[in-house]
Motif scaffolding. Sequence first.
Motif, PDB file in Angstrom:
ATOM      1  N   LEU A 218       1.003  -1.457   0.011  1.00 35.10           N
ATOM      2  CA  LEU A 218      -0.605  -0.156  -0.234  1.00 35.10           C
ATOM      3  C   LEU A 218       0.622   0.774   0.480  1.00 35.10           C
ATOM      4  O   LEU A 218       0.348   2.476   0.627  1.00 35.10           O
ATOM      5  N   GLY A 219       2.185   1.323  -0.189  1.00 29.05           N
ATOM      6  CA  GLY A 219       3.281   2.332  -0.456  1.00 29.05           C
ATOM      7  C   GLY A 219       3.960   3.149   0.438  1.00 29.05           C
ATOM      8  O   GLY A 219       3.990   2.117   1.917  1.00 29.05           O
ATOM      9  N   PHE A 220       4.068   4.463   0.581  1.00 29.38           N
ATOM     10  CA  PHE A 220       4.630   4.816   1.755  1.00 29.38           C
ATOM     11  C   PHE A 220       4.698   5.165   2.668  1.00 29.38           C
ATOM     12  O   PHE A 220       3.794   6.379   2.183  1.00 29.38           O
ATOM     13  N   VAL A 221       4.448   5.649   4.151  1.00 31.82           N
ATOM     14  CA  VAL A 221       3.801   6.432   5.110  1.00 31.82           C
ATOM     15  C   VAL A 221       4.842   7.316   5.949  1.00 31.82           C
ATOM     16  O   VAL A 221       3.952   7.914   6.393  1.00 31.82           O
ATOM     17  N   SER A 222       6.410   6.768   4.976  1.00 29.52           N
ATOM     18  CA  SER A 222       6.755   8.069   5.764  1.00 29.52           C
ATOM     19  C   SER A 222       8.702   8.263   4.904  1.00 29.52           C
ATOM     20  O   SER A 222       8.622   6.547   4.389  1.00 29.52           O
ATOM     21  N   GLY A 223       8.915   9.112   5.233  1.00 33.48           N
ATOM     22  CA  GLY A 223      11.093   8.659   4.381  1.00 33.48           C
ATOM     23  C   GLY A 223      11.714   9.724   5.255  1.00 33.48           C
ATOM     24  O   GLY A 223      11.303  11.042   6.377  1.00 33.48           O
ATOM     25  N   SER A 224      12.806   9.407   5.453  1.00 29.89           N
ATOM     26  CA  SER A 224      14.039  10.355   6.275  1.00 29.89           C
ATOM     27  C   SER A 224      15.282   9.729   5.419  1.00 29.89           C
ATOM     28  O   SER A 224      15.398   9.280   4.268  1.00 29.89           O
ATOM     29  N   LEU A 225      15.960  11.045   5.802  1.00 29.55           N
ATOM     30  CA  LEU A 225      17.300  10.792   4.893  1.00 29.55           C
ATOM     31  C   LEU A 225      18.712  11.620   5.587  1.00 29.55           C
ATOM     32  O   LEU A 225      18.066  12.120   6.451  1.00 29.55           O
ATOM     33  N   ASN A 226      19.564  11.318   5.121  1.00 28.41           N
ATOM     34  CA  ASN A 226      20.469  11.364   6.169  1.00 28.41           C
ATOM     35  C   ASN A 226      21.690  13.017   6.020  1.00 28.41           C
ATOM     36  O   ASN A 226      20.829  13.599   5.028  1.00 28.41           O
ATOM     37  N   ARG A 227      22.239  13.809   6.825  1.00 27.65           N
ATOM     38  CA  ARG A 227      22.727  14.643   5.906  1.00 27.65           C
ATOM     39  C   ARG A 227      22.958  15.485   4.931  1.00 27.65           C
ATOM     40  O   ARG A 227      22.587  16.817   4.550  1.00 27.65           O
ATOM     41  N   ASP A 228      23.576  15.031   4.122  1.00 26.05           N
ATOM     42  CA  ASP A 228      24.064  15.402   2.387  1.00 26.05           C
ATOM     43  C   ASP A 228      23.276  14.114   1.865  1.00 26.05           C
ATOM     44  O   ASP A 228      23.549  14.317   0.963  1.00 26.05           O
ATOM     45  N   GLY A 229      22.637  14.026   2.532  1.00 21.62           N
ATOM     46  CA  GLY A 229      21.212  13.668   1.049  1.00 21.62           C
ATOM     47  C   GLY A 229      21.269  12.337   0.440  1.00 21.62           C
ATOM     48  O   GLY A 229      20.916  11.933  -0.323  1.00 21.62           O
ATOM     49  N   SER A 230      22.633  11.641   0.599  1.00 17.07           N
ATOM     50  CA  SER A 230      23.167  10.933  -0.017  1.00 17.07           C
ATOM     51  C   SER A 230      22.764   9.093   0.207  1.00 17.07           C
ATOM     52  O   SER A 230      22.716   7.614  -0.545  1.00 17.07           O
ATOM     53  N   ILE A 231      21.916   8.524   1.080  1.00 14.91           N
ATOM     54  CA  ILE A 231      21.225   7.832   1.975  1.00 14.91           C
ATOM     55  C   ILE A 231      20.008   7.933   2.003  1.00 14.91           C
ATOM     56  O   ILE A 231      19.206   8.721   3.082  1.00 14.91           O
ATOM     57  N   LEU A 232      18.557   7.940   1.764  1.00 18.05           N
ATOM     58  CA  LEU A 232      16.558   8.044   2.191  1.00 18.05           C
ATOM     59  C   LEU A 232      16.475   6.377   2.531  1.00 18.05           C
ATOM     60  O   LEU A 232      17.088   5.460   2.340  1.00 18.05           O
ATOM     61  N   LEU A 233      15.522   6.457   3.135  1.00 19.64           N
ATOM     62  CA  LEU A 233      15.103   5.547   3.934  1.00 19.64           C
ATOM     63  C   LEU A 233      13.352   6.062   3.593  1.00 19.64           C
ATOM     64  O   LEU A 233      12.965   6.602   4.147  1.00 19.64           O
TER      65      LEU A 233
END
Length: 661
Positions: A218-233
């Motif tokens: 059913l898709g993604f409910v949230s997202g986050s990233l590290n300081r320089d934006g090289s890793i996305l979660l």
Amino acid sequence: IDILLFIGSVDSKIHIRSAALNKITNDYINQTITTNYFLSNGCLIGHDEWITSFSIHRGSLDSNINNDYIYLASGAQDNKIRIWRLQYTKLQSNNNIIISVDESIDTDEEEDLLDAKEDDVILGSEENISESRLQFRSPNYSWIVYLEALLIGHEDWVTSVNFIPTSNKYNNIRIFSTSMDRNMIIWSPDSISGVWSPVIRMGDIGGTLGGSVGQNLLGFVSGSLNRDGSILLGLGYGGSFHLWQENELENRWYPQPYITGHFASVNDIAWQIDGHYLLSVSSDQTCRLFSSVNTNWYEISRPQIHGYNINCLVTSTNKNSPYTIYSGSDEKIIRVFDIPNIVIEGLVKLCNKNIDSNVSDDRIYKAYIPELGLSNKAYDLMNKQEKQDQESRGVAVINWFQPPLEGQLADHTIWPEVKKLFGHINDVMCMDISNDGKILVSACKARDTRGASVIVWDLNKMIKIQDLPGHESTVVSLKFSYNNKYLVSAGKDRSIGLYSRDVISSDQVNLFTNSNIKKSAHKRIIWDCSWSLDDKLLATASRDGTCKLWTINENLDLNCVLTINPFNSLSVTSLSFGPIVNDNLLLLLGSESGNISIWQVNKENIAINNLLTTVSLNFSHGSVVKRLKWNPKSINTTSSHNYQFASCSEDHTVRIFTLNI
């Protein structure tokens, strides 16, 4: 100092509140307090549905341009992202003269609009982003809000937005968004026109629409990233994490293995007979297989993704079929699964497990879940359309150079279902298997003696061979003795059932011929039971806060020889007898609060017993401990000083511990 509060509401508006902050310093602390209440400054209108997320950036969107704006990105259930630009001027408090910090703001026009109420918001057209959308005054500043950009690209609710800061590689600020359309997108403005557009789309879901929530469809409910934006979660609706990392040399994004686990109560666990892996089942309707890769543990396979909460499972103890599992759930069926070759490859290549090569002979390579179906089938039985549908999702084939990704677990590591066992009249609650692998016993949810009967299954013929009556309510735990002669059952009726049979070495299965029901063995529900390694002692755990040890004579009479109150009257919810160390039996005990303690009982003199150690609160569970299981390698060893056991809990976690003695 002023503080602005942005509130996303179900009325599709972004409400703005402001207050002044003063910093008060004394000899002890620095404390920031508000000098007045948050005052309403109006609202921004533009979204058509509920506001779901915000992200704020202060400064320029382009590192080559020097300005000090505040940018607000908002996401909503209208599938759109809006970027708002807030320009401000400082108010001089002594004579109310406005000192401009941005010459592009028309202060004369602004002065006429400073007292605008929320109902008097001045809006520009959707297409014209140059006109102000809102003008207001906070205690120390005046503000003008513009619509900077409208981002259209998602096909379902936008669930999170995040500004990605500039870096040596990227001069422009970018935006990372997640959506229920099963996509994560990176947006970037064009260097010439300034028009925002999607530059990267990511997603790793797997499974078919309409399937189990365990596939995170059913898709993604949230997202986050590290300081320089090289890793996305990204966080999937079903509780899964999806990690992507940028490869700067290739200028591409790649999915990476990350934390996996259950997202509902974990109801049961079972070790494979050789200790190669640990299986767990949960109310999130999945069965998961965990194994060690070097020193870390990862989810290697997802044998079952079901449509019902799974309550119990056991693994085969038959040396001829050591990779078969049996699961029971909120249905009347026991399902039997066999490991596919693709998972065997992973255990050998990735986990370095020593598995006989003959195990792979005549075995299905992998399985799939038919659309709207509950029975996993062999991949070879897929029709052309089903294969095209699976390939169209773009889930990469597993090569086992790293732990599988979430989509790969759901699409490529399912186990084929080889048999169903019918006989129960209600939801299956508990099971156990004899140590020779010939007999399976199971019990279901019950309110009368008929439903509370324990069913005995012949695993060679896969048929029901006997009913064992005695209980008056649901049986919640079943355990075979190590010599396969005795079976004990514990139930919600506070009774202990003890059954015996003659055990012979041939393939013939003898029925249980003798039984004894110990009524009112505890004052409250009996949650679990376990045999000592030498079959001389039986332990029971109860809601009355006690653990009792029992001896058994030839007439199946139970005699309580020791009562332990390990958790100060808190319910004892699980237990497990373990290895014999220095003539002492090790006994694991788990409580309703999540605590785990380890006791030792002298096997010759039961009166000699004591608390050996307690699992630190830092590593204990946060809720009811449902099951405790020793690794078979730890039980069968006589030389090791390290003993491994696992636990599961209603706090959604499975934990593996090593005890050093």
